[in-house]
Design a protein around this motif. Sequence first.
Motif, PDB file in Angstrom:
ATOM      1  N   ILE A 175     -23.938 -10.394  47.358  1.00 13.24           N
ATOM      2  CA  ILE A 175     -24.173  -9.804  46.036  1.00 13.24           C
ATOM      3  C   ILE A 175     -24.399 -10.903  44.996  1.00 13.24           C
ATOM      4  CG2 ILE A 175     -23.056  -8.532  44.154  1.00 13.24           C
ATOM      5  CD1 ILE A 175     -21.689  -6.818  46.376  1.00 13.24           C
ATOM      6  N   ALA A 176     -23.575 -11.949  45.046  1.00 17.59           N
ATOM      7  CA  ALA A 176     -23.707 -13.054  44.099  1.00 17.59           C
ATOM      8  C   ALA A 176     -25.077 -13.715  44.216  1.00 17.59           C
ATOM      9  CB  ALA A 176     -22.601 -14.079  44.332  1.00 17.59           C
ATOM     10  N   PHE A 236     -33.426   5.276  41.979  1.00 16.48           N
ATOM     11  CA  PHE A 236     -32.005   5.600  42.095  1.00 16.48           C
ATOM     12  C   PHE A 236     -31.358   4.637  43.085  1.00 16.48           C
ATOM     13  CE2 PHE A 236     -28.491   7.972  44.101  1.00 16.48           C
ATOM     14  CZ  PHE A 236     -27.702   8.171  42.971  1.00 16.48           C
ATOM     15  N   VAL A 237     -30.331   3.924  42.635  1.00 17.85           N
ATOM     16  CA  VAL A 237     -29.630   2.949  43.474  1.00 17.85           C
ATOM     17  C   VAL A 237     -28.347   3.613  43.956  1.00 17.85           C
ATOM     18  CG1 VAL A 237     -28.776   0.594  43.631  1.00 17.85           C
ATOM     19  CG2 VAL A 237     -30.638   1.128  42.057  1.00 17.85           C
ATOM     20  N   ALA A 238     -28.299   3.849  45.255  1.00 18.82           N
ATOM     21  CA  ALA A 238     -27.380   4.845  45.818  1.00 18.82           C
ATOM     22  C   ALA A 238     -25.897   4.528  45.699  1.00 18.82           C
ATOM     23  CB  ALA A 238     -27.732   5.081  47.295  1.00 18.82           C
ATOM     24  N   SER A 239     -25.500   3.271  45.804  1.00 18.76           N
ATOM     25  CA  SER A 239     -24.068   2.969  45.943  1.00 18.76           C
ATOM     26  C   SER A 239     -23.341   2.708  44.629  1.00 18.76           C
ATOM     27  CB  SER A 239     -23.875   1.774  46.891  1.00 18.76           C
ATOM     28  OG  SER A 239     -24.329   2.106  48.194  1.00 18.76           O
ATOM     29  N   GLY A 240     -24.038   2.827  43.521  1.00 19.22           N
ATOM     30  CA  GLY A 240     -23.361   2.698  42.234  1.00 19.22           C
ATOM     31  C   GLY A 240     -23.211   1.256  41.783  1.00 19.22           C
ATOM     32  N   SER A 241     -22.335   1.047  40.811  1.00 18.38           N
ATOM     33  CA  SER A 241     -22.218  -0.269  40.180  1.00 18.38           C
ATOM     34  C   SER A 241     -21.205  -1.159  40.885  1.00 18.38           C
ATOM     35  CB  SER A 241     -21.816  -0.113  38.710  1.00 18.38           C
ATOM     36  OG  SER A 241     -20.459   0.283  38.601  1.00 18.38           O
ATOM     37  N   ALA A 261     -27.964   1.209  49.289  1.00 18.38           N
ATOM     38  CA  ALA A 261     -27.278   1.713  50.480  1.00 18.38           C
ATOM     39  C   ALA A 261     -26.876   0.597  51.432  1.00 18.38           C
ATOM     40  CB  ALA A 261     -28.185   2.721  51.193  1.00 18.38           C
ATOM     41  N   ASN A 262     -27.581  -0.549  51.370  1.00 16.68           N
ATOM     42  CA  ASN A 262     -27.251  -1.694  52.221  1.00 16.68           C
ATOM     43  C   ASN A 262     -26.382  -2.717  51.508  1.00 16.68           C
ATOM     44  OD1 ASN A 262     -28.854  -0.755  54.434  1.00 16.68           O
ATOM     45  ND2 ASN A 262     -30.685  -1.410  53.309  1.00 16.68           N
ATOM     46  N   MET A 263     -25.842  -2.326  50.329  1.00 18.70           N
ATOM     47  CA  MET A 263     -24.979  -3.171  49.516  1.00 18.70           C
ATOM     48  C   MET A 263     -25.701  -4.433  49.031  1.00 18.70           C
ATOM     49  SD  MET A 263     -22.456  -1.200  49.372  1.00 18.70           S
ATOM     50  CE  MET A 263     -21.176  -2.120  48.531  1.00 18.70           C
ATOM     51  N   ARG A 264     -27.006  -4.291  48.811  1.00 16.81           N
ATOM     52  CA  ARG A 264     -27.768  -5.358  48.183  1.00 16.81           C
ATOM     53  C   ARG A 264     -27.803  -5.088  46.684  1.00 16.81           C
ATOM     54  NH1 ARG A 264     -30.715  -8.427  51.832  1.00 16.81           N
ATOM     55  NH2 ARG A 264     -30.843  -9.844  50.054  1.00 16.81           N
TER      56      ARG A 264
END
Length: 627
Positions: free
Chosen positions: A432-433, A405-410, A465-468
């Motif tokens: 992210i890129a 489960f990837v917490a922060s969504g798409s 959660a770390n925006m990776r």
Amino acid sequence: MTTKLHHSSLLLFIFIVLFLHRSHAQPNTTGYSCTANQTEYPCRTYAFYRGGLVANYSDLASIGDLFGVSRLMIADPSNISTTALSAPLIADQPLFVPLTCSCNPTNGTSNISSANINYTIRAGDTFYGVSTGVFENLTSYQSVEVVNPELVPTNLTIGVDVVMPIFCKCPNQSVTSGGSNYLVSYVLQASDNLSSVASRFGVQEQSIVDINGNNTKPTETLFVPVSKLPNLTQPIVAAAAPAPTASVKKKRTGVILGLAIGIGVLGVLLILAIAFWVHRERSSQKRGAGGLEGVGEKPQAYGEKGSREMEVNLLADVTDCLDKYRVFGIDEIKEATEGFSSKCLIQGSVYKGCVDGEVFAIKKMKWNAYEELKILQKVNHGNLVRLEGFCIDPEDANCYLVYEFVASGSLHSWLHESGHRGRLDWRTRLRIAVDVANGLQYIHEHTRPRVVHKDIKSSNILLDANMRAKIANFGLAKSGCNAITMHIVGTQGYIAPEYLADGVVSTRMDVFSFGVVLLELVSGKEATDEEGRVMWAAAVEAFGGRSAEEIGRDERLRGWMDEALVKDSSCSVESVASVVSVGISCLNQDPSKRPSMVEIVYALCKSDDIFDISEDGLSADAQVLAR
């Protein structure tokens, strides 16, 4: 004596002429030869298919799956309205099925002109039965044997993939100069003759003879030259019956009420009987040798014989995966998702579920997950969503893939939905890129055969959660490159032009889609606007070619950037311009001129000196390139 000799010579000459003519008209049962270097191959053409004749292929969806195309790709040339896409086909309903015709090598010395279709062997299948029945003589069993030399026709394994070479031809210069754009593959029926076929397609009989000879043998394939497909006459789908009037409803009320009570009583009795039978079966299973068990799971109770056979078949498909992934039980999957409640729905057919205190993303799908499992079991990278296990449900023939489960969504929700929009700063977007580029570089360069994702878009990029970033959804992925398919799938605005036009599958199509994602990160714009216009085309016009060097570029770039980035003090125009330049290079119309993902990773990591990134952010290949 001389006269007799003369007559004999004349008869021999006539026999030879007839034999040669018949040889020209009669196709080789193993296929029609072609020359691989002919400029006309590959081409798009069509096969005339008679719908509603085969039990398992009685609607557009099943026939589309058979030939690897969508329903619309059959409906449009076949003159079937969108309102009738799901309607069952009547017997012998005419259809035009699109094909990609190529000059394909065989295990012999020649090439055959065919559209190679993958078919999965079912119980009772033979090469003869599939070629004459399912594919309606559009190929021959001899040809199937030639292109599948590794298979034994008398000992076919259920579930094995077979290449079915559908007979087709590409028009050569003499055909196209005569005004014909397609050679439609048409199987002669017992009631056909050349005149009737010519009339059906609206062409001259002689044009058919010129290509095929004077051949009228049933079950043989004719190639009919047409400038455009004829307008097929289709049955009218009957409108729904009008609703009963109030008076009729009133008269029926008493009868319906009585029936409802009777059916209700019978239903209760039936349920009690079934419950008793199930209890007895389970008791007998417990006393027996036990059933098939999942890895680390409680023994499963199975119902009818058909369900058991189905589960065995499904498990056979994923045997290679059993020792790598956890096999979940269907009961715990249902419990984790509260019976697939809408409260647990993330998007599409993906649900959030908790098993033994651990949260997972559970993807519900019909049993077509083998290819996805086959690809996922050979990849392991921090920028790819990790598969934890799977579950099969033989009762409904469903498969469930259980992911981390990837917490922060798409990424799509963070860029375009009101709750998140504008909250990503420039450094996070760059990070992210680079994450996505690293993930793509891994599947392109470090898998054999190489994997093409085929569906890179912001909604398939998830943030933890770390925006990776992690790349998700390998449902359309293909193992192997430089193939050609007629089954065009994807999302408008992200699809590479060569794939959309010719069905060419390669890693460069992922590069194109990644370029669109880069432009999304910079602009905050959707890949397509409300009128269906693609965002990347406007970006190429504004910043590609000579436009990149024009005076006023910075002002135009600021006007095109996401408003949140304009206000971001850490975001420099030079850094944005560098990323846009990478994005534009990914969108080159010539796939061979697009950069590789290794080059992209390196370019992004050095695109901004404000962006403090260590070599840990570079892939090993990009580190070598940097040195």
